[in-house]
Design an enzyme around this catalytic site. Sequence first.
Site, PDB file in Angstrom:
ATOM      1  N   ASP A   1      72.563   4.713  19.007  1.00  0.00           N
ATOM      2  CA  ASP A   1      72.710   5.983  19.157  1.00  0.00           C
ATOM      3  C   ASP A   1      72.742   6.394  20.674  1.00  0.00           C
ATOM      4  O   ASP A   1      71.554   7.396  20.926  1.00  0.00           O
ATOM      5  CB  ASP A   1      71.281   6.782  18.193  1.00  0.00           C
TER       6      ASP A   1
ATOM      7  N   ALA B   1      81.477  13.124   3.607  1.00  0.00           N
ATOM      8  CA  ALA B   1      80.756  13.338   2.480  1.00  0.00           C
ATOM      9  C   ALA B   1      82.285  14.794   2.296  1.00  0.00           C
ATOM     10  O   ALA B   1      81.902  16.119   2.426  1.00  0.00           O
ATOM     11  CB  ALA B   1      79.237  14.661   3.011  1.00  0.00           C
TER      12      ALA B   1
ATOM     13  N   THR C   1      90.390  13.565   2.186  1.00  0.00           N
ATOM     14  CA  THR C   1      90.079  13.583   3.876  1.00  0.00           C
ATOM     15  C   THR C   1      89.695  12.657   3.563  1.00  0.00           C
ATOM     16  O   THR C   1      89.323  12.221   4.822  1.00  0.00           O
ATOM     17  CB  THR C   1      89.270  15.666   3.477  1.00  0.00           C
TER      18      THR C   1
ATOM     19  N   ILE D   1      86.577  15.867  -0.214  1.00  0.00           N
ATOM     20  CA  ILE D   1      86.841  14.894  -0.662  1.00  0.00           C
ATOM     21  C   ILE D   1      87.821  14.089  -0.830  1.00  0.00           C
ATOM     22  O   ILE D   1      88.079  13.354   0.276  1.00  0.00           O
ATOM     23  CB  ILE D   1      88.448  16.287  -1.575  1.00  0.00           C
ATOM     24  N   GLY D   2      88.205  13.266  -2.146  1.00  0.00           N
ATOM     25  CA  GLY D   2      88.878  11.704  -1.919  1.00  0.00           C
ATOM     26  C   GLY D   2      90.408  11.302  -0.264  1.00  0.00           C
ATOM     27  O   GLY D   2      89.893  10.968  -0.094  1.00  0.00           O
TER      28      GLY D   2
ATOM     29  N   LYS E   1      78.926   8.642   7.092  1.00  0.00           N
ATOM     30  CA  LYS E   1      78.620   9.806   6.249  1.00  0.00           C
ATOM     31  C   LYS E   1      79.357  10.302   5.538  1.00  0.00           C
ATOM     32  O   LYS E   1      79.183  11.728   5.880  1.00  0.00           O
ATOM     33  CB  LYS E   1      77.056  10.760   6.994  1.00  0.00           C
TER      34      LYS E   1
HETATM   35  O1  S5P Z   1      67.842   8.547   5.577  1.00  0.00           O
HETATM   36  C1  S5P Z   1      69.170   8.108   7.146  1.00  0.00           C
HETATM   37  C2  S5P Z   1      69.944   7.789   7.022  1.00  0.00           C
HETATM   38  C3  S5P Z   1      70.188   7.407   7.911  1.00  0.00           C
HETATM   39  S1  S5P Z   1      71.636   6.621   8.429  1.00  0.00           S
HETATM   40  N1  S5P Z   1      67.956   8.741   8.154  1.00  0.00           N
HETATM   41  C4  S5P Z   1      68.691   7.905   9.260  1.00  0.00           C
HETATM   42  O2  S5P Z   1      67.441   8.020  10.864  1.00  0.00           O
HETATM   43  N2  S5P Z   1      69.626   7.145   9.830  1.00  0.00           N
HETATM   44  C5  S5P Z   1      70.144   7.327  10.635  1.00  0.00           C
HETATM   45  O3  S5P Z   1      69.209   5.644  10.724  1.00  0.00           O
HETATM   46  C6  S5P Z   1      70.252   8.246  11.771  1.00  0.00           C
HETATM   47  O4  S5P Z   1      71.865   8.559  11.598  1.00  0.00           O
HETATM   48  C7  S5P Z   1      69.893   7.058  13.204  1.00  0.00           C
HETATM   49  O5  S5P Z   1      70.846   6.868  13.490  1.00  0.00           O
HETATM   50  C8  S5P Z   1      69.310   6.126  12.586  1.00  0.00           C
HETATM   51  C9  S5P Z   1      67.694   6.171  13.013  1.00  0.00           C
HETATM   52  O6  S5P Z   1      67.406   6.097  14.168  1.00  0.00           O
HETATM   53  P1  S5P Z   1      65.536   5.704  14.876  1.00  0.00           P
HETATM   54  O7  S5P Z   1      66.182   5.825  16.522  1.00  0.00           O
HETATM   55  O8  S5P Z   1      65.082   7.352  14.245  1.00  0.00           O
HETATM   56  O9  S5P Z   1      65.533   4.498  14.304  1.00  0.00           O
END
Ligand code: S5P
Length: 278
Positions: A40, A97, A102, A99-100, A95
């Site tokens: 990230d 979220a 879109t 309608i189909g 992620k």
């Molecule tokens: O419930 C969730 C789902 C996801 S996909 N909690 C999360 O933290 N994530 C993702 O996992 C979030 O978008 C981020 O990219 C990663 C966690 O990053 P960290 O730096 O906290 O380990």
Amino acid sequence: MAPFLKQTYSQRVANHSNPAAKALLETIERKRSNLCVSVDVTKKADFLRIIEIVGPYVCLVKTHVDIIEDFDFSLVEQLKELSVKHDFQIFEDRKFADIGNTVALQYSSGVYKIASWSHITNAHPVPGPSVITGLSSVGLPLGRGLLLLAEMSTKGSLATGSYTEEAVRMARANRDFVVGFIAQRRMDGLGLAEGSSEANEDFLVLTPGVGLDAKGDSMGQQYRTPREVVLESGCDVIIVGRGIYGKDNGANPEAVREQAERYRAEGWKAYQERIGSD
Ligand code: S5P
């Protein structure tokens, strides 16, 4: 006990028909790694540098491609090359979220054309089964796989109880495309009567909120250890972001390598203990 808890990753390949699920399980076994690194960062150079370092230690690289400020499509080409060089799968954490119609457009088109390069992506179940219909119309012909967000790692998450159960029902009805969940524990058999034959189902569980040195961050993230996640909660893949590349976007390559190796070893040890082969 969930029936697949004691099976090896390679034994579980046969439980899946989706090519992305099979490839992920095979990669995990081949590399002896159930570690997914979540990269990230907002600059292409940081993104590629971190992946070059962690590549040998991971089964999967998770991306948020829309946070990269200097994105252009050559980045996707470089990511694909790294995935071949270091033998990992790609998971764009989009992620979806909506309608189909879109989500089908968001998945196939726009700047990122996610379906053309990401082996696995994910969706919130909140729109109901139509989100799967839309995404599978694009992803299934390409051999892609989908994870549903059945639970989240954050404090106060609304994805609990009957919402989580409905997510599992939606997955159960779409086994060709939905390969598993983002969740904090195993989901097999959830919402089914004890002893139901349908409970004999093998979903992959990929789990974020994993950290060895912190319990959370200042924005509601909550961390558990690889041991808690894989051994105690029966999850299959640990997703680690800042625990590996730190607060400085992985400026110190040796520190990133050390952390990737550490999380890989911890995740694998917990799995070996789970299947009873340590
Ligand atoms: O419930 C969730 C789902 C996801 S996909 N909690 C999360 O933290 N994530 C993702 O996992 C979030 O978008 C981020 O990219 C990663 C966690 O990053 P960290 O730096 O906290 O380990």
